[in-house]
Design a protein around this motif. Sequence first.
Motif, mmCIF file in Angstrom:
data_model
loop_
_atom_site.group_PDB
_atom_site.id
_atom_site.type_symbol
_atom_site.label_atom_id
_atom_site.label_comp_id
_atom_site.label_asym_id
_atom_site.label_seq_id
_atom_site.Cartn_x
_atom_site.Cartn_y
_atom_site.Cartn_z
ATOM 1 N N ALA A 312 0.845 -1.190 0.000
ATOM 2 C CA ALA A 312 0.000 0.000 0.000
ATOM 3 C C ALA A 312 0.882 1.243 0.000
ATOM 4 O O ALA A 312 2.062 1.173 0.324
ATOM 5 N N HIS A 313 0.252 2.356 -0.340
ATOM 6 C CA HIS A 313 1.032 3.594 -0.496
ATOM 7 C C HIS A 313 1.739 4.028 0.777
ATOM 8 O O HIS A 313 2.730 4.731 0.736
ATOM 9 N N TYR A 314 1.230 3.602 1.937
ATOM 10 C CA TYR A 314 1.787 4.082 3.198
ATOM 11 C C TYR A 314 2.843 3.157 3.782
ATOM 12 O O TYR A 314 3.381 3.419 4.839
ATOM 13 N N SER A 315 3.098 2.041 3.116
ATOM 14 C CA SER A 315 3.892 1.008 3.778
ATOM 15 C C SER A 315 5.311 0.874 3.254
ATOM 16 O O SER A 315 5.560 0.973 2.058
ATOM 17 N N ARG A 316 6.237 0.642 4.167
ATOM 18 C CA ARG A 316 7.609 0.385 3.770
ATOM 19 C C ARG A 316 7.916 -1.107 3.766
ATOM 20 O O ARG A 316 8.749 -1.590 3.027
ATOM 21 N N GLU A 317 7.242 -1.828 4.646
ATOM 22 C CA GLU A 317 7.402 -3.292 4.648
ATOM 23 C C GLU A 317 6.102 -3.876 5.174
ATOM 24 O O GLU A 317 5.558 -3.395 6.169
ATOM 25 N N THR A 318 5.585 -4.892 4.489
ATOM 26 C CA THR A 318 4.338 -5.501 4.935
ATOM 27 C C THR A 318 4.435 -7.015 4.877
ATOM 28 O O THR A 318 4.926 -7.573 3.900
ATOM 29 N N TRP A 319 3.986 -7.631 5.966
ATOM 30 C CA TRP A 319 3.888 -9.085 5.987
ATOM 31 C C TRP A 319 2.417 -9.465 6.098
ATOM 32 O O TRP A 319 1.725 -8.983 6.993
ATOM 33 N N ASP A 320 1.973 -10.303 5.189
ATOM 34 C CA ASP A 320 0.603 -10.808 5.274
ATOM 35 C C ASP A 320 0.605 -12.131 6.012
ATOM 36 O O ASP A 320 1.425 -13.004 5.711
ATOM 37 N N ALA A 321 -0.304 -12.261 6.970
ATOM 38 C CA ALA A 321 -0.518 -13.580 7.562
ATOM 39 C C ALA A 321 -1.507 -14.294 6.652
ATOM 40 O O ALA A 321 -2.554 -13.743 6.327
ATOM 41 N N GLU A 322 -1.134 -15.475 6.208
ATOM 42 C CA GLU A 322 -2.008 -16.210 5.293
ATOM 43 C C GLU A 322 -2.410 -17.554 5.892
ATOM 44 O O GLU A 322 -1.626 -18.193 6.598
ATOM 45 N N VAL A 323 -3.628 -17.955 5.577
ATOM 46 C CA VAL A 323 -4.145 -19.241 6.027
ATOM 47 C C VAL A 323 -4.519 -20.034 4.788
ATOM 48 O O VAL A 323 -5.165 -19.513 3.881
ATOM 49 N N ARG A 324 -4.108 -21.272 4.765
ATOM 50 C CA ARG A 324 -4.448 -22.079 3.595
ATOM 51 C C ARG A 324 -5.836 -22.698 3.776
ATOM 52 O O ARG A 324 -6.088 -23.426 4.725
ATOM 53 N N THR A 325 -6.726 -22.384 2.857
ATOM 54 C CA THR A 325 -8.080 -22.929 2.903
ATOM 55 C C THR A 325 -8.238 -23.936 1.773
ATOM 56 O O THR A 325 -7.494 -23.920 0.793
ATOM 57 N N GLU A 326 -9.212 -24.809 1.920
ATOM 58 C CA GLU A 326 -9.501 -25.769 0.861
ATOM 59 C C GLU A 326 -10.161 -25.073 -0.316
ATOM 60 O O GLU A 326 -9.881 -25.355 -1.470
ATOM 61 N N ARG A 327 -11.047 -24.166 0.016
ATOM 62 C CA ARG A 327 -11.881 -23.552 -1.003
ATOM 63 C C ARG A 327 -11.136 -22.514 -1.828
ATOM 64 O O ARG A 327 -11.260 -22.465 -3.043
ATOM 65 N N PHE A 328 -10.331 -21.674 -1.166
ATOM 66 C CA PHE A 328 -9.750 -20.527 -1.862
ATOM 67 C C PHE A 328 -8.224 -20.533 -1.887
ATOM 68 O O PHE A 328 -7.620 -19.555 -2.300
ATOM 69 N N GLY A 329 -7.620 -21.606 -1.421
ATOM 70 C CA GLY A 329 -6.167 -21.610 -1.360
ATOM 71 C C GLY A 329 -5.678 -20.711 -0.234
ATOM 72 O O GLY A 329 -6.382 -20.521 0.757
ATOM 73 N N TRP A 330 -4.494 -20.132 -0.407
ATOM 74 C CA TRP A 330 -3.947 -19.246 0.632
ATOM 75 C C TRP A 330 -4.731 -17.945 0.663
ATOM 76 O O TRP A 330 -4.875 -17.276 -0.358
ATOM 77 N N VAL A 331 -5.219 -17.607 1.835
ATOM 78 C CA VAL A 331 -6.020 -16.400 2.007
ATOM 79 C C VAL A 331 -5.332 -15.470 2.993
ATOM 80 O O VAL A 331 -4.915 -15.892 4.072
ATOM 81 N N GLU A 332 -5.220 -14.211 2.612
ATOM 82 C CA GLU A 332 -4.637 -13.215 3.508
ATOM 83 C C GLU A 332 -5.659 -12.872 4.580
ATOM 84 O O GLU A 332 -6.753 -12.426 4.278
ATOM 85 N N VAL A 333 -5.312 -13.090 5.845
ATOM 86 C CA VAL A 333 -6.250 -12.768 6.922
ATOM 87 C C VAL A 333 -5.779 -11.589 7.763
ATOM 88 O O VAL A 333 -6.536 -11.038 8.544
ATOM 89 N N ALA A 334 -4.522 -11.229 7.612
ATOM 90 C CA ALA A 334 -4.011 -10.085 8.361
ATOM 91 C C ALA A 334 -2.840 -9.502 7.592
ATOM 92 O O ALA A 334 -2.155 -10.204 6.854
ATOM 93 N N GLY A 335 -2.634 -8.216 7.766
ATOM 94 C CA GLY A 335 -1.466 -7.570 7.175
ATOM 95 C C GLY A 335 -0.751 -6.823 8.277
ATOM 96 O O GLY A 335 -1.388 -6.112 9.054
ATOM 97 N N ILE A 336 0.548 -7.028 8.376
ATOM 98 C CA ILE A 336 1.304 -6.306 9.397
ATOM 99 C C ILE A 336 2.223 -5.360 8.651
ATOM 100 O O ILE A 336 3.177 -5.775 8.000
ATOM 101 N N ALA A 337 1.868 -4.078 8.715
ATOM 102 C CA ALA A 337 2.534 -3.089 7.862
ATOM 103 C C ALA A 337 3.367 -2.130 8.688
ATOM 104 O O ALA A 337 2.953 -1.678 9.753
#
Length: 526
Positions: A312-337
């Motif tokens: 995002a425009h405001y971020s210098r480093e971002t880590w997404d927490a992802e959860v692997r689902t059966e239906r949608f594959g890896w899903v981003e559930v949190a972003g630590i920016a």
Amino acid sequence: MLSSDQGVKPLSSGEELMELAKRRGFLWPSFELYGGASGFYDFGPLGSTLKNKIVEKWREHFVRREDSLEIDSPTLTPEEVLRASGHLEHFVDLMSECGKCGQSFKISELVKERTGLDVEGKPREEVEALLEEKGITCPDCGGRLGKVLEFNTMFRTTIGPGGRKVGYLRPETAQGIFVDFRRLWRHGRERLPLPVAQIGKGYRNEISPRQGMIRLREFTMAELEVFFDPENPTHPSFGKVAGERLRLWRAEDEMKGEERMVEVSAREAVEKGMVCHQLMAYYLALTKRFLMDLGLPEERLRFREQTPGQRAHYSRETWDAEVRTERFGWVEVAGIAYRTDYDLSRHAEASGESLSVVLQPGKRKVVCHVVEPSFGIDRIFYCVLETAYLQGRKGLRFKKELSPLEVGVFPLLRRDGLPEKAREVAELLKQRGFWTEYDEAGSIGRRYARADEVGIPYCVTVDHRTLSDGTVTIRERETARQVRTPLEKLPSVLSSLLKDELRFEEAGTPLEEKEEGEEEEEGEEG
RNA sequence: GCGGCAGUGGUCUAGCCUGGUCUAGGACACAGGCUUGCCGAGCCUGUAGCGCGGGUUCGAAUCCCGCCUGCCGCACCA
């Protein structure tokens, strides 16, 4: 180590889970009576409770235990706030895609580059005509640009009569915190790091929401803005999480096209420079603990670093927490920016007010930097629901304390005063704080089955013995085993069971499969 | 947003092609009653449906158009 391992059981079809969720009151399509609206979901009765429990867990992990300050600010936000934050510029845009190579472009930048004209805020039709008139083509391949799409993902409205004051539904809760910074600083006794939380609705007018709950137009987010001294990006409690193992997918690997995971402790992640500083690593570790506390399996969690283009425009480093689902594959559930001092500086500039603080020993004047862990509660809700579905051989199996209904209370038969007694027991449990359901419909087996389907971990049955000796049976969902326990111990036993502090065998005396004896013999009854 | 497919009680579905015999049939679920002494038993009764709007026709669940919603692919997800 590509993710090829199998799920506990296949999602026969995502439809089956959603059908169950609909039927049993977890999720309903919004405004169904009028044909529905895409990108919105209602939480049904059980869904609401589950969602609240997830939110409460978040609060426990990120507010109560962390001494964060929680606030609750309006969702409707005046335009100037979002102009200062950069959202007006970055959320509202005209886009067009090349009909030949498929690449899409921000029109405003392209037009400015080619003609020097500023089309920011101009209506779509006008810009489309301009493209034609000036013969602006795809900068990559020279192909003809297709239709201009309005890329306006903030909901716009006006505040007050006259329609002069423009406002938007907030795209994130964060700005409400930044604009309150000076009061928060004082309330927090002028100490850093200063974590401030907000849980609430956010809105994004998605072009085409799909994938059910994964992309909504209105959603609940839980955000923490952690203000800190840029010269000291540490956390006093880092030691408590330093050993937490983190599975990282670094941007440099992703950019090379490699799905390579690195597994390190939070401490190593900082020491080896994988994560920019200790404070970031601290919240990565906390995030992992939170997600696991919801019952999400560790092997389905990872942190993915966003590439510079994804940030995002405001971020210098971002880590997404992802959860692997059966239906949608890896899903981003949190972003630590790591938002740096972007927001405070922008608001200081736009408002003309100073948002810097003086740090006492040394009287150093600084503009705080910010680390922001931001959680999508609805996505987490889906992950929890899907996990419960995958793990519950028959119906749902939540982590016990998360289950929207914690205990079912049934009379064995609907006569002889059993219903009355069972209602009494249910009343007692409700008063003691348990999410309790009383059910006397149909046969006992049917009630157990219904309870199993929505994941009720324990069922209490009142039978004739209850009337004579004051004991009830407790049945465990997972094994269908039963024990007999005195009523007066029931609340404490259930409470321990739900917290996994007591093994089921220890919850009472085991119940014999069949209470032996004369079944066929006497044959006569009243 | 573009293209393809689809939409019948709470759920699954029969009917649609070849308009009328459909005041739309079934199963499961749900509610009430009887029954039932521990794992979706049985009997009786009941609630409830053609996604929405328009058109064609003497007559539309059935044919046509628009919209909405869902699924699949493309795009988008700052």
